[in-house]
Motif scaffolding. Structure first.
Motif: not given
Length: 481
Positions: A27, A51, A75, A77, A99
């Motif tokens: 992430v 992410h 993704h 966010l 995740v």
């Protein structure tokens, strides 16, 4: 699997981005626009970015989040309540994003720095038992302070300060004392309400030292609002860029230009910026240029001083320094310099008359001059000009000095009294920038290249009590300025 959170500092802007990984996937939180640094970090760790997270719409830098998500297929966010012009995964308070089998994020509404600000609690699983490890706080709970609350306009400042107090306490209630705090701002950033006081922290430590967790709401709000100083003018542009969706960045070299073209650009009123250390600039520089060395927060001051959209040409000793400056500038939305030249100052002048020196002195020399013992070769200090920010001036200043913060200088040159100007700041960096602007306006100027903390010991009379920290002179890493 190996669980790790890596910090990627952008010290020139006082910000941090993060890469959290379980050893396989990762992430990314609040990435800067030059995403190659994040891609390198992920590649070195052998992990795939799944992410990309924004805690809020940033004002102090152009985000690399959208581009990073495009490149990696991750993704993206962003708070659902934010009005943006691009596709993203909308997130709201209470959303949990898994995740991997051992890593998840919990979105937590923490308005204050902005209205739709989200913090993300990072949980790690051991044998299926989820435990909070830390929280990515963006511009909410910082180390020993909070994010400032006036970036959306003075009409919202008090309301956002109240939200900031509530949000910080919410995080403190949700998390154990041992949970790590991972803020984006606070390391010299103008997005911070005050300067950071530590390299790392936990919820427990913040409960002990942070005013937002120690003061009642009214006291916190009063203290926070009284400490807010001006913030860079370019914030108005970066925030809008982030809402519209930043374009991918290009860091390829820009065109080289010769001495004749440099002279034309100076005469046309374009910004020609000398990136060398201020002492090299003082020894010899091209008439009409502005000193903003790479040893300080060059991009912040340049973005604050120029009229947005003005062409910028860069001068440096090496191509590597030009490349570093380009990287700094794209982070605030100045995408392509108009040109560059490298080498020694003599190579940039079409003739010797285009070269100039800038006299340097220290506070001892100023004290001597004020006592009637003028150092050889220096003009009488008719005006002592302080170009520090308002909070620095209030904390303590030279008796009889004129105060004009550096960002206001270009439009207020005519306000200065006549005569020779001796200009100072907190270290010499901003003073040299101001000295170059004054010299370009035809003023007789001396730059005080000295730490303000040494002024009183040098024999200078001060009004007020000067704090020894002068964070806005140097880059927040403490690079020499």
């Amino acid at each position: 699997m190996t669980f790790n959170v890596s910090v990627l500092a952008t010290s020139s802007l006082g910000d941090r981005s993060y890469l959290a990984t379980d050893g396989q996937v990762a992430v990314v939180v609040d990435p800067q626009r030059d995403i190659d640094r994040i891609l390198y970090l992920a590649g070195a760790a052998g992990v795939r970015i799944t992410h990309v997270v924004e805690t809020h719409i940033h004002n102090d830098y152009v985000s690399g989040g959208l581009d990073l998500a495009r490149v990696t297929g991750a993704h993206y966010l962003v708070a659902a309540a934010e009005q943006v012009e691009f596709e993203r995964l909308p997130v709201t308070d209470g959303d949990t994003l898994t995740v991997s089998d051992t890593m998840r994020l919990r979105a937590t509404a923490t308005p204050g720095h902005t209205f739709h600000h989200l913090s993300y609690i990072l949980d790690h699983a051991n044998d299926g038992d989820w435990q909070p490890v830390g929280v990515f706080t963006g511009g909410s709970l910082l180390f020993g302070t909070t994010g400032r609350t006036d970036l959306l306009g003075q009409q919202h400042t008090h309301e956002l300060a109240h939200h900031q107090h509530t949000s910080a306490r919410r995080l403190a209630d949700l998390l154990p004392d041992g949970a790590e705090v991972w803020p984006t701002h606070g390391f010299g950033s103008f997005c911070s309400a005050s300067q950071t006081d530590a390299p790392e922290s936990t919820i427990g430590r913040e409960k002990e030292v942070n005013p937002v967790l120690r003061l009642a709401a009214d006291d916190f709000i009063a203290e926070t609002l009284s400490g807010l100083d001006a913030y860079p003018a370019y914030y108005a542009h970066t925030g809008a860029t982030n809402r519209n969706g930043p374009a991918p960045v290009h860091l390829t070299p820009v065109a080289r230009i010769d001495a004749a073209e440099l002279r034309r650009r100076v005469r046309a009123g374009e910004w020609v910026v000398d990136l060398r250390h201020r002492r090299a600039y003082a020894a010899a520089h091209l008439v009409g240029t502005v000193s903003l060395g790479l040893d300080g927060a060059m991009s912040t001051w340049l973005g604050w001083l120029i009229s947005w959209g003005t062409p910028v040409t860069l001068l440096a000793e090496t191509a590597a320094q030009i490349a570093e400056a380009q990287r700094e500038l794209v982070r605030i939305g100045i995408d392509r310099p108009a040109g560059q030249a490298t080498g020694e100052a003599e190579r940039w002048a079409a003739d010797r008359e285009q070269l100039r020196k800038l006299p340097l002195a220290d506070f001892a020399a100023l004290a001597a001059a004020r006592a009637g013992r003028l150092p050889t070769g220096l003009p009488t200090p008719d005006v002592v000009l302080d170009v520090r920010m308002a909070n620095e001036w209030t904390a303590g200043h030279i008796a009889g000095a004129v105060h004009l913060p550096l960002p206001e200088l270009p439009r207020r040159l005519a306000d200065l009294p006549t005569g020779a100007v001796w200009v100072h700041c907190g270290s010499g960096y901003r003073a040299t920038a101001a000295g170059s602007l004054l010299a370009n306006a035809g003023r007789d100027v001396v730059v005080i290249d000295d730490r303000f903390a040494a002024a009183e010991a040098a024999g200078i009379t001060l009004d007020g009590t000067e704090a020894t920290r002068t964070p806005h002179d140097a880059a927040p890493t403490g690079r020499r300025s």
